[in-house]
Motif scaffolding. Structure first.
Motif, PDB file in Angstrom:
ATOM      1  N   ASP A  12       0.829  -1.199   0.000  1.00 37.70           N
ATOM      2  CA  ASP A  12       0.000   0.000   0.000  1.00 37.70           C
ATOM      3  C   ASP A  12       0.870   1.258   0.000  1.00 37.70           C
ATOM      4  O   ASP A  12       1.909   1.324   0.647  1.00 37.70           O
ATOM      5  CB  ASP A  12      -0.893   0.010   1.234  1.00 37.70           C
ATOM      6  N   THR A  17       7.043   6.996   1.535  1.00 40.24           N
ATOM      7  CA  THR A  17       7.065   8.453   1.442  1.00 40.24           C
ATOM      8  C   THR A  17       7.584   8.808   0.061  1.00 40.24           C
ATOM      9  O   THR A  17       8.323   8.043  -0.563  1.00 40.24           O
ATOM     10  CB  THR A  17       7.961   9.107   2.504  1.00 40.24           C
ATOM     11  N   LEU A  19       9.442  11.356  -2.689  1.00 39.48           N
ATOM     12  CA  LEU A  19      10.446  12.415  -2.798  1.00 39.48           C
ATOM     13  C   LEU A  19      10.219  13.274  -4.029  1.00 39.48           C
ATOM     14  O   LEU A  19       9.994  14.472  -3.913  1.00 39.48           O
ATOM     15  CB  LEU A  19      11.859  11.821  -2.819  1.00 39.48           C
ATOM     16  N   LEU A  24      16.680  13.092  -9.712  1.00 42.34           N
ATOM     17  CA  LEU A  24      17.546  13.403  -8.566  1.00 42.34           C
ATOM     18  C   LEU A  24      18.695  12.406  -8.447  1.00 42.34           C
ATOM     19  O   LEU A  24      19.681  12.663  -7.762  1.00 42.34           O
ATOM     20  CB  LEU A  24      16.725  13.416  -7.272  1.00 42.34           C
ATOM     21  N   LEU A  56      10.790   9.017  -7.324  1.00 38.87           N
ATOM     22  CA  LEU A  56      11.404   8.290  -6.209  1.00 38.87           C
ATOM     23  C   LEU A  56      10.435   8.153  -5.040  1.00 38.87           C
ATOM     24  O   LEU A  56       9.831   9.126  -4.596  1.00 38.87           O
ATOM     25  CB  LEU A  56      12.655   9.048  -5.742  1.00 38.87           C
ATOM     26  N   PHE A  58      10.186   6.103  -1.135  1.00 40.30           N
ATOM     27  CA  PHE A  58      10.985   5.439  -0.093  1.00 40.30           C
ATOM     28  C   PHE A  58      10.075   4.538   0.730  1.00 40.30           C
ATOM     29  O   PHE A  58       9.058   4.989   1.246  1.00 40.30           O
ATOM     30  CB  PHE A  58      11.629   6.510   0.799  1.00 40.30           C
ATOM     31  N   GLU A  60       9.477   3.571   3.621  1.00 45.83           N
ATOM     32  CA  GLU A  60       9.869   3.936   4.976  1.00 45.83           C
ATOM     33  C   GLU A  60       9.301   2.990   6.021  1.00 45.83           C
ATOM     34  O   GLU A  60       9.962   2.644   6.992  1.00 45.83           O
ATOM     35  CB  GLU A  60       9.411   5.367   5.286  1.00 45.83           C
ATOM     36  N   ARG A  64      12.873  -0.140   3.635  1.00 48.56           N
ATOM     37  CA  ARG A  64      13.741   1.040   3.500  1.00 48.56           C
ATOM     38  C   ARG A  64      14.434   1.105   2.143  1.00 48.56           C
ATOM     39  O   ARG A  64      15.480   1.721   2.001  1.00 48.56           O
ATOM     40  CB  ARG A  64      14.760   1.099   4.654  1.00 48.56           C
ATOM     41  N   SER A  65      13.840   0.456   1.164  1.00 49.18           N
ATOM     42  CA  SER A  65      14.369   0.595  -0.199  1.00 49.18           C
ATOM     43  C   SER A  65      13.889   1.905  -0.805  1.00 49.18           C
ATOM     44  O   SER A  65      12.723   2.278  -0.648  1.00 49.18           O
ATOM     45  CB  SER A  65      13.834  -0.524  -1.101  1.00 49.18           C
ATOM     46  N   TRP A  66      14.785   2.567  -1.516  1.00 48.46           N
ATOM     47  CA  TRP A  66      14.352   3.628  -2.406  1.00 48.46           C
ATOM     48  C   TRP A  66      13.976   2.984  -3.736  1.00 48.46           C
ATOM     49  O   TRP A  66      14.698   2.110  -4.234  1.00 48.46           O
ATOM     50  CB  TRP A  66      15.467   4.653  -2.622  1.00 48.46           C
ATOM     51  N   ALA A  84      15.939   1.663  -6.729  1.00 55.53           N
ATOM     52  CA  ALA A  84      16.675   2.860  -7.149  1.00 55.53           C
ATOM     53  C   ALA A  84      18.161   2.558  -7.309  1.00 55.53           C
ATOM     54  O   ALA A  84      18.828   3.129  -8.163  1.00 55.53           O
ATOM     55  CB  ALA A  84      16.460   3.978  -6.133  1.00 55.53           C
ATOM     56  N   ARG A  85      18.662   1.659  -6.472  1.00 55.80           N
ATOM     57  CA  ARG A  85      20.109   1.383  -6.585  1.00 55.80           C
ATOM     58  C   ARG A  85      20.427   0.747  -7.939  1.00 55.80           C
ATOM     59  O   ARG A  85      21.482   1.008  -8.514  1.00 55.80           O
ATOM     60  CB  ARG A  85      20.594   0.536  -5.416  1.00 55.80           C
TER      61      ARG A  85
END
Lengths: 95, 981
Positions: A12, A17, A19, A24, A56, A58, A60, A64-66, A84-85
């Motif tokens: 969900d 969060t 960005l 970026l 992007l 996160f 959270e 904790r993956s971007w 993201a990595r």
């Protein structure tokens, strides 16, 4: 909204969060001759497309993956979710 | 009162009587009744007064679309205004009151508004109460608010609990009428996970209101049998009293289940309502259709209702609004009402049909090509005036009039994701457009399949399609399959006080006036007249308004278009949206491990983020907080004090690239920090503004412990993960928040070391030589407990921060207090902490306020230009490095008795006091018990070069103007001898 996390499956949107623009990731070279201008562009100039947008998020309240989420800003359809990595590496970022 | 208007049959349980009151009058009804049906049965047609003109009103509908019968339910804290009598399920002991009246319902004093109606047209308030402006808030608005009545609030806390829940399904079916039930049966038998929701307390939708047979059974019996089968299937969840209020992204639907509204009070420990978030793979919208009225002069009297509602009251609730009824229709469906009323033994005076080719009946008179042009009866309908095809006028006595203007499919949820409905000429109504929310199909009357057979068929087919079934697991029963036969007819020509929106009192005349005044867009019409803006959101009124507007503009209805449908579908209590997040549960409360100890000491707590921190510790005899704070500050500076600093964010950073990583996120260098040392670090945002500060302690070559401010702990961690994952993905570094893992205490003051030496195990040398300023290390305390010690100081004293695993925090603080008795150890709170950091000139949240740079904070030289760090490039921007840039300085009042209020602005010693001459502002201020006067920290233009200058401190708002002198921000021990002692 649901975000299909590449490692965890559909989660969900409340767990994330936001960005902003995935550009970026493309942080300029601090030693380039035009670094100051490049950082102004990087920091302040954003496209605001009505349509597909890479952005992007996160995780959270999760692992904790971007993530880089490809989302249509008109319909909220999500066509792709990447770590993201992985995106950063593919775009030449390393250390 | 007796139930004078009770008919035979119906789906009410006559074996039980329920007692209730309406405006204090005691009445009875039966289980299965709504408040509206019970009132009708008791002969009550007058149920409320209208919003603006205070016209007498009764029920218009038998469902959630009701605009008129709006009442106040219950008493005391549970009193709830603006509820619809048509959906309020009757229970024993229900207390209901009419609202929006001054005096009694029968003799409402504000009915005078009706006489003033020539003045009170659309836009009246906008046009009239313009001047003088000062009158608006104090005079006009309260009067209008009282007159333009809504129900009243109890002004007490809601005693009930609301919950939130999450559900998942293969197929969500919204609406349990014939199409929804057929779909649920198909999907349920196929083994799919099905959720079937209906807003009604009785499953079946229109089947409960009609007399049609389905197969060999009545519609209601078929619905009951189908419900029984569905309830027996473990994969089907049937949710009655559950309104799906909105369609959201990715197959998510919001639904409100009213678990306690049909009871006097919710069962103990149970919620009153539950907000469900339903995650569906597919959804079928079976929301049915809503009948629409026809506007004619005085069409709002109690007793005038929709023909389908009349049928619901007769067939389902066994009641009628009056002994003698007339039907006014433009379609065949209206005739059914007449037939059903006759079958129930009620008298039908006539069916007035606008169509010349209306069907004939042997059972009742059909007046073809005729119109109802007026009605009479002060508090309830007594007669209607009919104009026949040949122009002759006839008056027909009746107590009830059923009006049928055709049916509107309930397309609302198809539009919640910006879909637009499309016009269907055959139905003369909007049907769902092509741009449905992904995963949704529409079935039954909601998509324009208005016959029972059509609804069953579309439900079964859509379910099979959604689940990809090859064969249908159900045989469709025989059912009524009449075609829709309707001639569009919206309002009687020449009518002006003909109501479209009965809840907001919008008439045909208002729509015409709005058009005449230039409000041509349908969105403007809505806002100018308030058509469709009441709690019913225009479910019965919008179409009429659109049709009239189209006629005036010479356009077709689809050209005029509709306003946008938005969630929620029906009015939703704020309480259920909040759920359990109320009062102190609005956000979590975080307590530090020594919270209970602090409470025992009588600490006064302050919320910092979600944390409760001790603000000060009052001692016996102290009557003012300043006494406590001054004592704590002096005691700390004179001997030793202890402060709980657990709430500071702690991030454990490990990996071979940990130092390189910190070099990236902090503007100052960390690569060369030796193991066993701590360093202050300033983090910038990429735009060069300070983001957060803290310390990083190097416990090993590849291991740092980073601290952040309490408020920014989450954001800094997020930022650090961003830098790692998005900018430096190949750095070998891992981080985790350990804020909750360690209890941490600052031990400060000249006797800090002596105190710590009593609890730190002797194997560890913490002498000034063995553990100098900024040292850090893993140690053990109290005979083997692992701990971390940092020699860092926020107060400016000889100070340490000592951390132990959280579970030992309470024990450690008690041990410190015990061991410190010989030094008169004093616990201090956040206020004393603040005073001491201001005395020392340390920046904190007030200075790192999102607008300040390292230069502003006096740390400009910390920004390394020999390495790449976040914010380093843009912090060099010329705009941030002007000669008059703000610098952090100290302020001392010229007159030591003066206060230095934080937030005050600074002006030159002479000259004007205005924004153009602003020299800066006070960021932090305190009374310094060590200096004996107030001090402040301020950001002053070029302040570093203005030491000793006198400025005026002004606060025009509070009338303050004093003189202050610029001084070093380091009021105490500027050379830092105490730190290194």
């Amino acid at each position: 909204m649901l975000i299909n996390h590449p490692l965890l499956g559909p989660r969900d949107a409340a767990e994330f969060t936001y960005l902003g623009d995935a550009s970026l990731i493309d942080r300029p070279d601090w030693q380039a001759p035009d670094a100051a201008q490049a950082f102004v562009e990087y920091g302040y100039m954003r496209d605001n497309p009505a349509g597909w947008h890479r952005e992007l998020w996160f995780h959270e309240a999760g692992d904790r993956s971007w993530l880089v989420v490809t989302r249509n800003t008109l319909t909220h359809e999500i066509s792709n979710v990447e770590l993201a990595r992985d995106v950063a590496r593919a775009r030449g970022r390393s250390k | 009162m007796t139930q004078v208007n009770r008919l035979q049959g119906g789906q009410i349980d006559r074996s039980q009587s329920l007692s209730f009151t309406f405006d204090g009058k005691r009445m009875t009804g039966h289980p299965g009744d709504t408040l509206a049906s019970a009132l009708l049965a008791n002969g009550v047609r007058l149920m409320g007064r209208s919003f603006k003109y205070h016209r007498p009103r009764g029920v218009l509908t038998a469902g959630s679309e009701e605009p008129n019968a709006i009442v106040e339910l219950r008493e005391g804290a549970r009193q709830e205004p603006n509820t619809r009598a048509t959906t309020a399920e009757l229970f024993d002991g229900l207390v209901a009151r009419s609202q929006n009246r001054l005096g009694s319902l029968r003799f409402d004093l504000l009915a005078v508004n009706d006489r003033l109606s020539n003045f009170l047209t659309a836009g009246f308030y906008y046009k009239t109460f313009m001047w003088p402006a000062a009158f608006w808030e104090k005079i006009y608005e309260p009067i209008i608010r009282k007159a333009a009545g809504l129900g009243s609030l109890s002004l007490q806390d809601d005693p009930d609990v609301y919950d939130k829940g999450f559900l998942h399904c293969d197929l969500l079916i919204i609406g349990a009428g014939p199409s929804g039930l057929a779909a649920a049966l198909t999907a349920g038998r196929a083994g799919a996970d099905v959720i079937l929701c209906d807003e009604d307390f009785r499953i079946g939708g229109r089947l409960n209101s009609e007399t049609f047979a389905i197969g060999d059974a009545s519609g209601a019996d078929w619905a009951a049998a189908t419900l029984a089968e569905l309830s027996s299937l473990p994969n089907v969840r049937v949710m009655a009293r559950t309104t799906v209020i909105g369609a959201f992204d990715h197959g998510i639907y919001g639904a409100v289940e009213r678990t306690g509204d049909h009871l006097l009070a919710p069962k103990p420990g149970k919620p009153r309502q539950v907000l469900w978030r339903i995650y569906s793979k597919q959804a079928l919208l079976a929301a049915g259709a809503t009948e629409r009225p026809i506007a004619f002069e005085n069409n709002d009297r109690p007793g005038i209702m929709l023909a389908s509602a009349m049928r619901s009251y007769a067939n389902r609730f066994a009641t009628t609004a009056g002994a003698r009824s007339v039907i006014f229709t433009n379609n065949d469906d209206g005739h059914r009402t007449a037939a059903d009323l006759r079958a129930k033994g009620a008298q039908v005076a006539a069916v007035v049909d606008v169509r010349d080719n209306a069907p004939h009946s042997d059972d009742f008179e059909v007046i073809k090509g005729a119109q109802v042009i007026n009605s009479a009866g002060r508090l309830g309908l007594r007669s209607v005036t009919v104009r026949a095809a040949d122009g002759t006028i006839r008056r027909i006595n009746c107590e009830a009039l059923g009006v049928s203007g055709g049916w509107n499919p309930n397309v609302h949820l198809t539009c919640h994701m910006r879909g637009r409905p499309q016009w269907d000429n055959a139905l003369a109504a909007f049907v769902p457009g092509g741009d449905l929310p992904p995963g949704m199909q529409v079935i039954g009357a909601a998509q324009g399949d208005l016959s029972t057979a059509g609804a069953l068929r579309s439900g079964a087919q859509a379910a099979a399609q959604a689940l990809d079934l090859q064969t249908s697991p159900i045989d469709l029963p025989q059912a009524e399959d009449a075609p829709v036969n309707v001639t569009p007819f919206w309002y009687v020509q020449g009518a002006s006080r003909a109501w479209l929106d009965q809840q907001n009192d919008v008439t045909v005349k208002d729509v015409k006036l709005s058009h005449q005044e230039g409000f041509r867009s349908v969105e403007h019409l809505k806002r100018y007249t308030t058509l469709g803006m009441a709690t019913d959101q225009g479910k019965t009124s919008n179409m009429g308004g659109l049709a009239i507007m189209a006629e005036l503009a010479g356009k077709s209805i689809p050209e005029v278009g509709t306003t946008i449908f938005r969630p929620p579908y029906t009015p939703t209590a704020i309480g259920v949206l909040a759920g359990r997040h109320r009062g102190k549960h609005f956000h979590p409360t975080r307590l530090t491990p020594s919270h209970h100890w602090a409470k025992e000491q009588g600490a006064v707590f302050v919320e910092v983020g979600n944390w409760l921190r001790a603000q000060w510790f009052p001692q016996p005899g102290e009557t003012h907080w300043r006494q406590s704070v001054d004592r704590e500050v002096l005691a700390t500076r004179q001997s030793v004090g202890v402060c709980d600093v657990t709430t500071l964010g702690k991030i454990d950073v490990q990996g071979t690239d940990a130092a390189a990583f910190l070099n990236k996120v902090y503007c100052n260098g960390f690569a060369k920090l030796p193991v066993g040392k701590t360093r202050y670090g300033l983090m910038l945002r990429e735009d060069g503004i300070a983001m957060d500060d803290g310390t990083a302690a190097r416990l090993a070559e590849d291991h740092f412990v980073v601290t952040t401010t309490t408020a920014n702990a989450l954001g800094v961690y997020r930022h650090m993960e961003f830098v790692h994952q998005c900018l430096c993905p190949d750095m070998d570094v891992q981080m985790i928040s350990t804020t909750e893992a360690w209890a941490q205490y600052a031990v400060a003051g000249p006797n800090a070391r002596k105190l710590l030496q009593k609890i730190v195990d002797p194997a560890f040398d913490i002498s000034n030589e063995g553990f100098p300023f900024m040292a850090c290390g893993n140690i053990t305390v109290c005979g083997g407990l692992r701990a971390r010690l940092f020699r860092i100081s926020f107060s400016g004293e000889l100070a340490y921060e000592i951390a132990v695993p959280s579970m030992y925090g309470d024990a450690l603080i008690r041990r410190l207090m015990d061991a410190g008795k010989e030094y008169d150890v004093t616990p201090y709170g956040t206020e004393a902490l603040g005073v001491m950091r201001i005395e020392k000139g340390h920046a904190a949240g007030n200075e790192l306020n999102g607008t300040t740079t390292a230069l502003n904070l006096g740390m400009g030289r910390m920004v390394s230009t020999t390495k790449d760090s976040i914010g380093s490039v843009l912090s060099a921007r010329s705009g941030l490095n002007q000669s008059d840039a703000l610098n952090l300085v100290g302020l001392i009042p010229v007159n030591h008795a003066d206060a230095v209020p934080a937030g005050a602005h600074l002006m030159n010693a002479d000259g004007p006091v205005n924004a153009q001459h602003d020299q800066g502002y006070v960021t932090s201020a305190a009374f310094s018990p060590n200096l004996g006067h107030a001090i402040g920290l301020a950001l002053v233009k070029n302040g570093a070069a203005r030491m000793g200058e006198t400025l005026r401190l002004v606060s025009p708002l509070t009338g303050v103007e004093t003189r202050v002198t610029i001084a070093s921000a380091h009021f105490i021990d500027p050379k830092g001898d105490r730190l290194r002692a």
